[in-house]
Design an enzyme around this catalytic site. Sequence first.
Site, short mmCIF file in Angstrom:
data_model
loop_
_atom_site.label_atom_id
_atom_site.label_comp_id
_atom_site.label_asym_id
_atom_site.label_seq_id
_atom_site.Cartn_x
_atom_site.Cartn_y
_atom_site.Cartn_z
N SER A 41 0.84 -1.19 0.00
CA SER A 41 0.00 0.00 0.00
C SER A 41 0.88 1.24 0.00
O SER A 41 2.01 1.22 0.50
CB SER A 41 -0.90 0.01 1.24
OG SER A 41 -1.56 1.26 1.37
N TYR B 144 -2.61 -0.68 10.10
CA TYR B 144 -2.57 -1.03 8.68
C TYR B 144 -1.26 -0.53 8.05
O TYR B 144 -0.58 -1.26 7.32
CB TYR B 144 -3.77 -0.40 7.98
CG TYR B 144 -3.84 -0.61 6.49
CD1 TYR B 144 -4.37 -1.77 5.96
CD2 TYR B 144 -3.37 0.37 5.61
CE1 TYR B 144 -4.44 -1.96 4.58
CE2 TYR B 144 -3.45 0.19 4.24
CZ TYR B 144 -3.98 -0.98 3.73
OH TYR B 144 -4.04 -1.15 2.37
#
Length: 296
Positions: free
Chosen positions: A146, A159
């Site tokens: 990501s 995350y």
Amino acid sequence: MRMKDKVVAITGSGSGLGREGALLFASEGASVIVSDVVPGRAQAVAQEILDQGGAASAVDADVRVEADMDALVSIAVETFGRIDVMWANAGIPEPGFGMQPLAESSLADWNNIFAVNSTGVYLAWRSAARWMIAHSRPGTLLATSSAASYNAYPGFPMYTASKAAVNGLVRAAALEFGKFGIHANALCPTHGMSVNFALPSDAEVLGKSYEEMQPWDPDHRAMPLRLDQPPLIRDNANLALFLASDESRYMSGQSIQSADGGQFARTSIIFPTDLGQDQDITSGSIPDELRDQINR
């Protein structure tokens, strides 16, 4: 046919980027093992591929479970004779989707996020690499990381940390597995991600990005790049296709930003966009402390 005769396993491919990648890879000639933790989702995507004349099989699998990842590789080999690409794509967001402060988070949530987003990559890659090494077959290990692994997303601290761990594993795997002809890379999406990521696991698979779900005005977006069409899930899948194909055969250890729209070209200091050559840069909207630095 950029993936002709290649066998690809993709975790978390019942929806979102994994589904888009499965459909794209199959259209480019790959035989695809679709896997997902939500019952029925993998089967639906595999049927889409079969209906379009492609080759696919479906597996219910949880990336947190070692035996499931071993079984995923075994099924790929039993069905199509080998495995050439393992794309560890499965991932989960923060509970509350960015609304929970880190100080109020739980260790259980931290452990679960890392179990899926980081350990899930490790288990999938390890299972595939063991088979490739044992059978002297070069191959590709691919992960969905990501943009958060480079620039922290507000409200997504766990995350962010889990995706940074993936980038570290990419570098380590490239270093260790290179001698076997195995290369390891990751794509790090910014925009063009599936809206299903923010929805419950039993929600309808929409097949659209966040940006597609609202009116698109390129002049009111954070990204510097201005295009008439919003970022699509396919924009990220295209990078995955490149990294899984022979076109990237000498790339390894890379975690690449995809569909960022130029955001990673920016500095952390935002200067006025109408700054001209004749304009006094020590005046206007520049903060006093920055103006003092410029004048030194």
